[in-house]
Write a protein that holds these residues in place. Structure first.
Motif, PDB file in Angstrom:
ATOM      1  N   UNK A 115      -3.723  -3.054  -5.532  1.00  0.00           N
ATOM      2  CA  UNK A 115      -3.645  -3.046  -4.065  1.00  0.00           C
ATOM      3  C   UNK A 115      -3.262  -4.436  -3.551  1.00  0.00           C
ATOM      4  N   UNK A 116      -3.865  -5.463  -4.168  1.00  0.00           N
ATOM      5  CA  UNK A 116      -3.521  -6.830  -3.765  1.00  0.00           C
ATOM      6  C   UNK A 116      -2.044  -7.113  -3.988  1.00  0.00           C
ATOM      7  N   UNK A 117      -1.537  -6.643  -5.131  1.00  0.00           N
ATOM      8  CA  UNK A 117      -0.142  -6.893  -5.467  1.00  0.00           C
ATOM      9  C   UNK A 117       0.774  -6.304  -4.392  1.00  0.00           C
ATOM     10  N   UNK A 118       0.494  -5.072  -3.997  1.00  0.00           N
ATOM     11  CA  UNK A 118       1.327  -4.416  -2.984  1.00  0.00           C
ATOM     12  C   UNK A 118       1.220  -5.142  -1.643  1.00  0.00           C
ATOM     13  N   UNK A 119       0.013  -5.574  -1.291  1.00  0.00           N
ATOM     14  CA  UNK A 119      -0.191  -6.240  -0.001  1.00  0.00           C
ATOM     15  C   UNK A 119       0.520  -7.596   0.033  1.00  0.00           C
ATOM     16  N   UNK A 120       0.349  -8.380  -1.037  1.00  0.00           N
ATOM     17  CA  UNK A 120       0.949  -9.724  -1.042  1.00  0.00           C
ATOM     18  C   UNK A 120       2.483  -9.638  -1.099  1.00  0.00           C
ATOM     19  N   UNK A 121       2.986  -8.582  -1.753  1.00  0.00           N
ATOM     20  CA  UNK A 121       4.444  -8.420  -1.820  1.00  0.00           C
ATOM     21  C   UNK A 121       5.025  -8.215  -0.426  1.00  0.00           C
ATOM     22  N   UNK A 122       4.315  -7.457   0.407  1.00  0.00           N
ATOM     23  CA  UNK A 122       4.823  -7.159   1.746  1.00  0.00           C
ATOM     24  C   UNK A 122       3.675  -6.661   2.623  1.00  0.00           C
ATOM     25  N   UNK A 123       2.927  -7.602   3.221  1.00  0.00           N
ATOM     26  CA  UNK A 123       1.719  -7.218   3.968  1.00  0.00           C
ATOM     27  C   UNK A 123       1.980  -6.159   5.047  1.00  0.00           C
ATOM     28  N   UNK A 125       4.284  -3.933   5.269  1.00  0.00           N
ATOM     29  CA  UNK A 125       4.646  -2.623   4.735  1.00  0.00           C
ATOM     30  C   UNK A 125       3.413  -1.912   4.220  1.00  0.00           C
ATOM     31  N   UNK A 126       2.505  -2.670   3.623  1.00  0.00           N
ATOM     32  CA  UNK A 126       1.276  -2.085   3.067  1.00  0.00           C
ATOM     33  C   UNK A 126       0.310  -1.702   4.194  1.00  0.00           C
TER      34      UNK A 126
END
Ligand code: HEC
Length: 156
Positions: A115-123, A125-126
């Motif tokens: 979940x962190x990975x997805x958020x940091x990639x594009x806050x 969008x997440x």
């Protein structure tokens, strides 16, 4: 070691130090041994010898992308963003005293590494509507490192 044997080595080192080109990569340790001397093992493994430690060290450096807004020590005051200490395994929006966006509060996310990975990639969008408007890391390796660092400062 005799002076005669040391001199060529010394001039080599001086040459390297004076050369105009910056020396790339990490500095290497040169160990000179007399014939017959016992090999001396270095007692402590260098961090780069352990991939997990190296990743955490890289993540600590990459955390410079976050530290303008986030502290990562226990009981730190919140900044522009909440403190990230112990974040792995926490529900989103759980740091005391931080005024989260409604979007983040309603997200229902538990901060796993994925979940962190997805958020940091594009806050945005997440979590559309999040007030984390900067700090995204496009580079997957950088995210992996930062997350390993955050994980190293979280309860296992
Ligand atoms: C420009 C300031 C800023 C930067 C830089 C920044 N963040 Fe944030 N971050 C915030 C804000 C503000 C929030 C709260 C968002 C909300 O409430 O919607 C937040 C929230 C978070 C959360 C959710 C925390 C929780 O308690 O649910 C995580 C995880 C996070 N950030 C990680 C990072 C990481 C990792 C970096 C660096 C790669 C980073 N942030 C960079 C401002 C920032």
């Amino acid at each position: 070691m005799t002076i005669a044997r040391a001199l060529p080595l010394l001039s080599l080192i001086l040459l390297a130090a004076c050369s105009a080109d910056p020396v790339p990569g990490p500095t290497e340790q040169i160990i000179v041994r007399e014939p017959g001397d016992a090999a001396v093992e270095t007692a402590v493994a260098a961090p780069e010898a352990d991939p997990a430690l190296a990743l955490i060290a890289a993540g600590k450096a990459a955390f410079a992308n976050c530290s303008a807004c986030h502290a990562i020590v226990a009981d730190a005051a919140n900044g522009v963003g909440p403190t990230l200490y112990g974040m792995i395994g926490k529900p989103a929006g759980a740091v005391d005293g931080f005024a989260y966006s409604d979007a983040l509060n309603a997200s229902g996310i538990i901060w796993t590494t994925a979940e962190l990975d997805a958020f940091i990639a594009n806050p945005a969008a997440k979590i559309p509507g999040t007030t984390m408007v900067a700090g995204a890391l496009a580079e997957p390796e950088q995210r992996r490192a930062v997350i390993a660092y955050i994980e190293s400062l979280s309860a296992s």
